[in-house]
Design a protein around this motif. Structure first.
Motif, PDB file in Angstrom:
ATOM      1  N   CYS A  86       1.044  -1.255   0.197  1.00  0.00           N
ATOM      2  CA  CYS A  86      -0.095   0.050   0.034  1.00  0.00           C
ATOM      3  C   CYS A  86       0.886   1.308   0.174  1.00  0.00           C
ATOM      4  CB  CYS A  86      -0.862   0.175   1.164  1.00  0.00           C
ATOM      5  SG  CYS A  86      -1.964   1.655   1.545  1.00  0.00           S
ATOM      6  N   GLN A  87       0.817   2.085  -1.014  1.00  0.00           N
ATOM      7  CA  GLN A  87       1.618   3.116  -1.120  1.00  0.00           C
ATOM      8  C   GLN A  87       0.876   4.539  -0.796  1.00  0.00           C
ATOM      9  OE1 GLN A  87       3.060   3.818  -5.020  1.00  0.00           O
ATOM     10  NE2 GLN A  87       4.241   5.764  -4.509  1.00  0.00           N
ATOM     11  N   HIS A  88       1.582   4.965   0.291  1.00  0.00           N
ATOM     12  CA  HIS A  88       0.884   6.203   0.990  1.00  0.00           C
ATOM     13  C   HIS A  88       1.799   7.366   1.200  1.00  0.00           C
ATOM     14  CE1 HIS A  88       2.455   4.957   4.697  1.00  0.00           C
ATOM     15  NE2 HIS A  88       2.014   3.688   4.495  1.00  0.00           N
ATOM     16  N   ARG A  89       1.449   8.449   1.644  1.00  0.00           N
ATOM     17  CA  ARG A  89       2.408   9.184   2.006  1.00  0.00           C
ATOM     18  C   ARG A  89       2.999   9.180   3.188  1.00  0.00           C
ATOM     19  NH1 ARG A  89       0.431  14.547  -0.076  1.00  0.00           N
ATOM     20  NH2 ARG A  89       0.080  14.292  -2.265  1.00  0.00           N
ATOM     21  N   SER A  90       4.076   9.861   3.546  1.00  0.00           N
ATOM     22  CA  SER A  90       4.932   9.481   4.902  1.00  0.00           C
ATOM     23  C   SER A  90       4.026   9.990   5.972  1.00  0.00           C
ATOM     24  CB  SER A  90       6.285  10.072   4.753  1.00  0.00           C
ATOM     25  OG  SER A  90       6.093  11.554   4.640  1.00  0.00           O
ATOM     26  N   ALA A  91       4.020   9.238   7.041  1.00  0.00           N
ATOM     27  CA  ALA A  91       3.345   9.324   8.207  1.00  0.00           C
ATOM     28  C   ALA A  91       4.220   9.376   9.370  1.00  0.00           C
ATOM     29  CB  ALA A  91       2.252   8.433   8.249  1.00  0.00           C
ATOM     30  N   GLY A  92       3.915  10.048  10.542  1.00  0.00           N
ATOM     31  CA  GLY A  92       4.698   9.951  11.810  1.00  0.00           C
ATOM     32  C   GLY A  92       4.799   8.375  12.476  1.00  0.00           C
ATOM     33  N   ALA A  93       5.483   8.500  13.322  1.00  0.00           N
ATOM     34  CA  ALA A  93       5.600   7.002  14.032  1.00  0.00           C
ATOM     35  C   ALA A  93       4.294   6.375  14.615  1.00  0.00           C
ATOM     36  CB  ALA A  93       6.737   7.107  15.253  1.00  0.00           C
ATOM     37  N   ARG A  94       3.669   7.151  15.225  1.00  0.00           N
ATOM     38  CA  ARG A  94       2.384   6.683  15.865  1.00  0.00           C
ATOM     39  C   ARG A  94       1.413   6.353  14.905  1.00  0.00           C
ATOM     40  NH1 ARG A  94       2.554   7.752  21.547  1.00  0.00           N
ATOM     41  NH2 ARG A  94       4.789   7.253  22.104  1.00  0.00           N
ATOM     42  N   ALA A  95       1.386   7.327  13.900  1.00  0.00           N
ATOM     43  CA  ALA A  95       0.118   7.194  12.831  1.00  0.00           C
ATOM     44  C   ALA A  95       0.575   6.006  12.006  1.00  0.00           C
ATOM     45  CB  ALA A  95       0.345   8.134  11.806  1.00  0.00           C
ATOM     46  N   SER A  96       1.981   5.791  11.671  1.00  0.00           N
ATOM     47  CA  SER A  96       2.388   4.200  11.172  1.00  0.00           C
ATOM     48  C   SER A  96       2.257   3.326  11.866  1.00  0.00           C
ATOM     49  CB  SER A  96       4.038   4.418  11.012  1.00  0.00           C
ATOM     50  OG  SER A  96       4.364   5.704  10.110  1.00  0.00           O
ATOM     51  N   GLU A  97       2.202   3.160  13.099  1.00  0.00           N
ATOM     52  CA  GLU A  97       1.567   1.982  14.033  1.00  0.00           C
ATOM     53  C   GLU A  97       0.518   1.249  13.685  1.00  0.00           C
ATOM     54  OE1 GLU A  97       2.104   2.453  18.181  1.00  0.00           O
ATOM     55  OE2 GLU A  97       4.118   3.084  18.045  1.00  0.00           O
ATOM     56  N   LEU A  98      -0.554   2.200  13.342  1.00  0.00           N
ATOM     57  CA  LEU A  98      -2.038   1.741  13.057  1.00  0.00           C
ATOM     58  C   LEU A  98      -2.004   1.350  11.437  1.00  0.00           C
ATOM     59  CD1 LEU A  98      -5.027   1.435  13.764  1.00  0.00           C
ATOM     60  CD2 LEU A  98      -5.091   3.731  12.978  1.00  0.00           C
ATOM     61  N   ILE A  99      -1.247   2.024  10.708  1.00  0.00           N
ATOM     62  CA  ILE A  99      -1.079   1.815   9.394  1.00  0.00           C
ATOM     63  C   ILE A  99      -0.662   0.308   9.319  1.00  0.00           C
ATOM     64  CG2 ILE A  99      -0.251   2.293   7.173  1.00  0.00           C
ATOM     65  CD1 ILE A  99      -0.322   5.223   7.847  1.00  0.00           C
ATOM     66  N   VAL A 100       0.549   0.020   9.859  1.00  0.00           N
ATOM     67  CA  VAL A 100       1.237  -1.254   9.674  1.00  0.00           C
ATOM     68  C   VAL A 100       0.323  -2.188  10.265  1.00  0.00           C
ATOM     69  CG1 VAL A 100       3.282  -2.521  10.066  1.00  0.00           C
ATOM     70  CG2 VAL A 100       3.457  -0.203   9.661  1.00  0.00           C
ATOM     71  N   ILE A 101       0.099  -2.140  11.477  1.00  0.00           N
ATOM     72  CA  ILE A 101      -0.818  -3.278  12.402  1.00  0.00           C
ATOM     73  C   ILE A 101      -2.206  -3.540  11.564  1.00  0.00           C
ATOM     74  CG2 ILE A 101      -2.192  -1.663  14.000  1.00  0.00           C
ATOM     75  CD1 ILE A 101      -0.260  -5.214  14.676  1.00  0.00           C
ATOM     76  N   MET A 102      -2.813  -2.642  10.931  1.00  0.00           N
ATOM     77  CA  MET A 102      -4.084  -3.144  10.308  1.00  0.00           C
ATOM     78  C   MET A 102      -4.054  -4.058   9.212  1.00  0.00           C
ATOM     79  SD  MET A 102      -6.759  -1.716  11.789  1.00  0.00           S
ATOM     80  CE  MET A 102      -7.738  -2.404  10.626  1.00  0.00           C
ATOM     81  N   GLY A 103      -2.975  -4.298   8.577  1.00  0.00           N
ATOM     82  CA  GLY A 103      -2.942  -5.274   7.581  1.00  0.00           C
ATOM     83  C   GLY A 103      -3.175  -6.621   8.174  1.00  0.00           C
ATOM     84  N   PRO A 104      -1.947  -7.224   9.088  1.00  0.00           N
ATOM     85  CA  PRO A 104      -2.377  -8.293   9.685  1.00  0.00           C
ATOM     86  C   PRO A 104      -3.580  -8.478  10.701  1.00  0.00           C
ATOM     87  CG  PRO A 104       0.077  -7.461  10.275  1.00  0.00           C
ATOM     88  CD  PRO A 104      -0.813  -6.357   9.513  1.00  0.00           C
ATOM     89  N   LEU A 105      -4.159  -7.394  11.047  1.00  0.00           N
ATOM     90  CA  LEU A 105      -5.434  -7.560  11.962  1.00  0.00           C
ATOM     91  C   LEU A 105      -6.517  -7.933  11.052  1.00  0.00           C
ATOM     92  CD1 LEU A 105      -5.005  -4.499  14.673  1.00  0.00           C
ATOM     93  CD2 LEU A 105      -4.918  -7.064  14.888  1.00  0.00           C
ATOM     94  N   VAL A 106      -6.460  -7.569   9.751  1.00  0.00           N
ATOM     95  CA  VAL A 106      -7.582  -7.835   8.931  1.00  0.00           C
ATOM     96  C   VAL A 106      -7.408  -9.394   8.770  1.00  0.00           C
ATOM     97  CG1 VAL A 106      -8.275  -7.581   6.433  1.00  0.00           C
ATOM     98  CG2 VAL A 106      -7.929  -5.584   7.792  1.00  0.00           C
TER      99      VAL A 106
END
Length: 244
Positions: A86-106
């Protein structure tokens, strides 16, 4: 990322462009080739391919959702022979946590839903096929649907577990780095992430041998020894520069 030009593109949820790369055709041929043994086997191979592609797409859309709800623009979702991103704009560390974890959680959620659905299908089947409305054909169809639901649930559990391995560029490696940033400096977090990744990479070959001996297949993925070594050395170098 991939430099391939897409062979197909369509608009997915939230208006996000979804692109299919040519290497996905190699994966399709692999499944058809491994299942070649009659029309029934080919159909099963195509069904397995469809389940894998759908599960990967759901995984990447999970990342996209994690970005969208935080206001991070998503450029595209790409599916290729080795998986997707998933290509998206850069995000901060805290925002990136949710972005990254949502894939495995799905994938974990799909495992729970599909495994429950397969249990319902099997548990509601009478012992005698003659008791099923529609007779033997309906009985066999219900049995088949239950089997494919179970297979899809197991596949999503496998995708969840695979992606949580703490190596780059899997989600587990990214999450390890992000979580370490909560308590450590950037330099130390990078160094530890690289060291953990190196250990996992060294253990990858015996793990694949064990997987093949136990289940008869291997994963078409190998973590980068060079990338983890660079993280380990880069973190150590940054720590030295910081001390001076």
């Amino acid at each position: 990322m991939t430099s391939e030009n897409p062979i197909a593109s369509f608009t997915g949820p939230w208006g996000i462009p979804i692109q299919i790369m040519p290497s996905m055709g190699f994966l399709l041929l692999l499944f058809v080739g491994l299942s070649a043994g009659g029309m029934g086997s080919i159909v099963s191979g195509l069904a397995m391919f469809a389940i894998i592609v759908a599960s990967i797409l759901a995984h990447e859309l999970g990342h996209a959702w994690g970005a969208k709800v935080q206001g991070v623009p998503v450029q595209r979702v790409v599916l290729h022979g080795g998986g997707g991103f998933c290509q998206h704009r850069s995000a901060g560390a805290r925002a990136s946590e949710l972005i990254v974890i949502m894939g495995p959680l799905v994938n974990l959620a799909l495992w729970a839903i599909l495994s429950l659905a397969s249990e319902v299908m099997w548990s509601t089947m009478p012992m005698d096929a003659d008791l099923v409305p529609g007779g033997l054909a309906a009985y066999q169809m219900q049995l088949e649907i239950g089997y494919w639901l179970w297979l899809a649930s197991d596949l999503n559990l496998m995708l969840f577990l695979l992606n949580m391995i703490p190596v780059q560029p899997l989600d587990g490696g990214k999450l390890l780095h992000l979580w370490l940033l909560r308590v450590l400096s950037q330099e130390s977090a990078m160094q530890i992430t690289g060291a953990v990744g190196l250990v996992c990479t060294v253990l990858w070959i015996p793990a694949m041998i064990l997987l093949y001996v136990t289940f008869g297949f291997v994963l078409l993925f190998f973590p980068s020894l060079r990338a983890h070594w660079a993280m380990l050395r880069g973190g150590a170098r940054l720590n030295r520069l910081r001390r001076h």
